[in-house]
Scaffold this motif. Structure first.
Motif, PDB file in Angstrom:
ATOM      1  N   ASP A 144       0.849  -1.192   0.000  1.00 41.34           N
ATOM      2  CA  ASP A 144       0.000   0.000   0.000  1.00 41.34           C
ATOM      3  C   ASP A 144       0.889   1.249   0.000  1.00 41.34           C
ATOM      4  OD1 ASP A 144      -2.859   1.190   0.692  1.00 41.34           O
ATOM      5  OD2 ASP A 144      -1.380   2.177   1.989  1.00 41.34           O
ATOM      6  N   LYS A 145       0.739   2.079  -1.022  1.00 43.84           N
ATOM      7  CA  LYS A 145       1.651   3.224  -1.157  1.00 43.84           C
ATOM      8  C   LYS A 145       1.533   4.197   0.013  1.00 43.84           C
ATOM      9  CE  LYS A 145      -1.341   5.770  -4.327  1.00 43.84           C
ATOM     10  NZ  LYS A 145      -1.454   6.236  -5.698  1.00 43.84           N
ATOM     11  N   TYR A 146       0.351   4.310   0.611  1.00 41.32           N
ATOM     12  CA  TYR A 146       0.195   5.241   1.726  1.00 41.32           C
ATOM     13  C   TYR A 146       0.924   4.742   2.975  1.00 41.32           C
ATOM     14  CZ  TYR A 146      -3.102   7.291  -1.465  1.00 41.32           C
ATOM     15  OH  TYR A 146      -3.656   7.860  -2.580  1.00 41.32           O
ATOM     16  N   GLN A 147       0.918   3.441   3.205  1.00 39.38           N
ATOM     17  CA  GLN A 147       1.703   2.885   4.314  1.00 39.38           C
ATOM     18  C   GLN A 147       3.189   3.076   4.051  1.00 39.38           C
ATOM     19  OE1 GLN A 147       0.740  -0.961   6.079  1.00 39.38           O
ATOM     20  NE2 GLN A 147      -1.242  -0.924   5.046  1.00 39.38           N
ATOM     21  N   ILE A 148       3.586   2.887   2.810  1.00 36.10           N
ATOM     22  CA  ILE A 148       4.998   3.045   2.453  1.00 36.10           C
ATOM     23  C   ILE A 148       5.423   4.508   2.600  1.00 36.10           C
ATOM     24  CG2 ILE A 148       6.664   2.874   0.552  1.00 36.10           C
ATOM     25  CD1 ILE A 148       4.965   0.341  -0.312  1.00 36.10           C
ATOM     26  N   PHE A 149       4.596   5.451   2.130  1.00 33.93           N
ATOM     27  CA  PHE A 149       4.895   6.876   2.311  1.00 33.93           C
ATOM     28  C   PHE A 149       5.092   7.178   3.796  1.00 33.93           C
ATOM     29  CE2 PHE A 149       2.259   8.169  -1.679  1.00 33.93           C
ATOM     30  CZ  PHE A 149       3.344   7.945  -2.491  1.00 33.93           C
ATOM     31  N   ASP A 150       4.201   6.651   4.630  1.00 38.75           N
ATOM     32  CA  ASP A 150       4.268   6.907   6.064  1.00 38.75           C
ATOM     33  C   ASP A 150       5.547   6.332   6.672  1.00 38.75           C
ATOM     34  OD1 ASP A 150       3.087   7.890   8.540  1.00 38.75           O
ATOM     35  OD2 ASP A 150       2.865   5.766   9.065  1.00 38.75           O
ATOM     36  N   ILE A 151       5.911   5.129   6.265  1.00 38.83           N
ATOM     37  CA  ILE A 151       7.137   4.498   6.776  1.00 38.83           C
ATOM     38  C   ILE A 151       8.364   5.313   6.375  1.00 38.83           C
ATOM     39  CG2 ILE A 151       8.647   2.477   6.561  1.00 38.83           C
ATOM     40  CD1 ILE A 151       6.009   0.803   6.326  1.00 38.83           C
ATOM     41  N   VAL A 152       8.422   5.734   5.123  1.00 43.67           N
ATOM     42  CA  VAL A 152       9.557   6.545   4.658  1.00 43.67           C
ATOM     43  C   VAL A 152       9.623   7.851   5.439  1.00 43.67           C
ATOM     44  CG1 VAL A 152      10.476   7.864   2.705  1.00 43.67           C
ATOM     45  CG2 VAL A 152       9.664   5.524   2.348  1.00 43.67           C
ATOM     46  N   HIS A 153       8.493   8.522   5.569  1.00 41.68           N
ATOM     47  CA  HIS A 153       8.475   9.803   6.286  1.00 41.68           C
ATOM     48  C   HIS A 153       8.891   9.625   7.753  1.00 41.68           C
ATOM     49  CE1 HIS A 153       7.410  13.798   7.546  1.00 41.68           C
ATOM     50  NE2 HIS A 153       6.687  13.254   8.511  1.00 41.68           N
ATOM     51  N   THR A 154       8.322   8.636   8.414  1.00 38.56           N
ATOM     52  CA  THR A 154       8.614   8.412   9.832  1.00 38.56           C
ATOM     53  C   THR A 154      10.083   8.093  10.064  1.00 38.56           C
ATOM     54  OG1 THR A 154       6.361   7.619  10.208  1.00 38.56           O
ATOM     55  CG2 THR A 154       8.006   7.013  11.849  1.00 38.56           C
ATOM     56  N   SER A 155      10.662   7.283   9.213  1.00 37.18           N
ATOM     57  CA  SER A 155      12.040   6.837   9.442  1.00 37.18           C
ATOM     58  C   SER A 155      13.101   7.842   9.002  1.00 37.18           C
ATOM     59  CB  SER A 155      12.276   5.484   8.780  1.00 37.18           C
ATOM     60  OG  SER A 155      11.933   5.523   7.430  1.00 37.18           O
ATOM     61  N   LEU A 156      12.784   8.684   8.030  1.00 38.98           N
ATOM     62  CA  LEU A 156      13.797   9.612   7.505  1.00 38.98           C
ATOM     63  C   LEU A 156      13.514  11.078   7.822  1.00 38.98           C
ATOM     64  CD1 LEU A 156      14.354   8.036   3.952  1.00 38.98           C
ATOM     65  CD2 LEU A 156      15.586   7.550   6.069  1.00 38.98           C
ATOM     66  N   LYS A 157      12.478  11.363   8.582  1.00 40.53           N
ATOM     67  CA  LYS A 157      12.023  12.747   8.787  1.00 40.53           C
ATOM     68  C   LYS A 157      13.064  13.665   9.415  1.00 40.53           C
ATOM     69  CE  LYS A 157       9.876  11.781  13.197  1.00 40.53           C
ATOM     70  NZ  LYS A 157       8.651  11.442  13.855  1.00 40.53           N
ATOM     71  N   ASP A 158      13.986  13.132  10.191  1.00 41.27           N
ATOM     72  CA  ASP A 158      14.972  13.979  10.868  1.00 41.27           C
ATOM     73  C   ASP A 158      16.165  14.352   9.997  1.00 41.27           C
ATOM     74  OD1 ASP A 158      13.432  13.925  13.164  1.00 41.27           O
ATOM     75  OD2 ASP A 158      14.482  12.177  13.979  1.00 41.27           O
ATOM     76  N   LEU A 159      16.201  13.832   8.777  1.00 42.54           N
ATOM     77  CA  LEU A 159      17.322  14.121   7.888  1.00 42.54           C
ATOM     78  C   LEU A 159      17.041  15.364   7.053  1.00 42.54           C
ATOM     79  CD1 LEU A 159      18.012  10.504   6.612  1.00 42.54           C
ATOM     80  CD2 LEU A 159      19.297  11.752   8.347  1.00 42.54           C
ATOM     81  N   ASN A 160      18.056  16.149   6.838  1.00 41.22           N
ATOM     82  CA  ASN A 160      17.936  17.346   6.004  1.00 41.22           C
ATOM     83  C   ASN A 160      18.325  16.974   4.570  1.00 41.22           C
ATOM     84  OD1 ASN A 160      17.622  19.967   5.135  1.00 41.22           O
ATOM     85  ND2 ASN A 160      19.664  20.593   5.821  1.00 41.22           N
TER      86      ASN A 160
END
Length: 173
Positions: A144-160
Motif C-alpha cells: 500500500d503506497k500510503y503505508q509506504i509513504f508513512d514508513i519513509v516519512h517516519t524513518s527519515l524525517k529527521d534528515l535534512n
C-alpha cells in the motif's frame, strides 16, 4: 526532509547533490528477476552480483559460526556503489515472492527497520547527498503506497535531505 515526485526513470536520476542514494526493496530469497530490481541490475550488473554474494557470504558465516555484522535477512540493507556519485541501497523488505495466502510479499516492519538503519548510516555522513527512489513496494510486492509513504516519512524525517520519488506516470501517485 523535502519530497519531490518526478515522472521518469529512476535508473537515470537527476543528481543535484554530491552523492545520491537509490534505495530499492529486494527479497530474502536471493532472487532478483523482475520489476524495478531488474531494471536496476540490467543497468548496473554489480547490484545483482553484490546481492547474490551477500547471501553466499552470509551462508559461510552460518556454516563456520562466525558472527556477521550485516546478515542478508529481513530488515537489513546493502550499499552498492555503481557510479562515483551514486549508490544503490538493497533493502531486504520482501518475503514469500508472489505472496502467501493472500498476504503481499512486502514486509512493512522490515522496510521500517531497513530505513531506520539507513537513516542512522546517513547521519554519519557530512551531508551533500540526496535520495532518489522508485515507488518501491507497490508493484510486485503489492504494498500500500500510503503505508509506504508513512514508513519513509517516519524513518527519515529527521534528515535534512531531498527525497525524490520516481514514478513512471502520474497515475502512480
Amino acid at each position: 526532509m523535502q519530497y519531490k515526485v518526478v515522472v521518469g526513470d529512476v535508473t537515470n536520476p537527476t543528481i543535484t547533490a554530491d552523492h545520491c542514494y537509490l534505495p530499492q526493496i529486494v527479497n530474502d530469497e536471493n532472487r532478483q528477476s523482475a520489476g524495478v530490481a531488474k531494471a536496476i541490475y540490467e543497468k548496473w550488473p554489480l547490484v545483482k552480483s553484490s546481492y547474490h554474494k551477500w547471501f553466499t557470504e552470509y551462508g559461510k558465516f552460518l556454516i563456520h559460526n562466525i558472527p556477521c555484522s550485516n546478515p542478508s535477512k529481513l530488515g537489513r540493507f546493502q550499499l552498492v556503489e555503481v557510479e562515483e556519485n551514486l549508490t544503490v541501497v538493497n533493502m531486504i523488505a520482501q518475503s514469500d515472492c508472489g505472496g502467501y495466502q493472500g498476504y503481499p510479499p512486502i514486509r512493512y516492519q522490515s522496510l521500517y527497520e531497513c530505513l531506520i538503519r539507513f537513516a542512522d548510516y546517513l547521519k554519519t555522513k557530512d551531508g551533500g547527498f540526496e535520495v532518489a527512489a522508485p515507488l518501491f513496494g507497490t508493484g510486485l510486492a503489492n504494498g500500500d503506497k500510503y503505508q509506504i509513504f508513512d514508513i519513509v516519512h517516519t524513518s527519515l524525517k529527521d534528515l535534512n535531505i531531498i527525497y525524490t520519488w520516481y514514478v513512471l506516470s502520474n497515475k502512480e501517485v
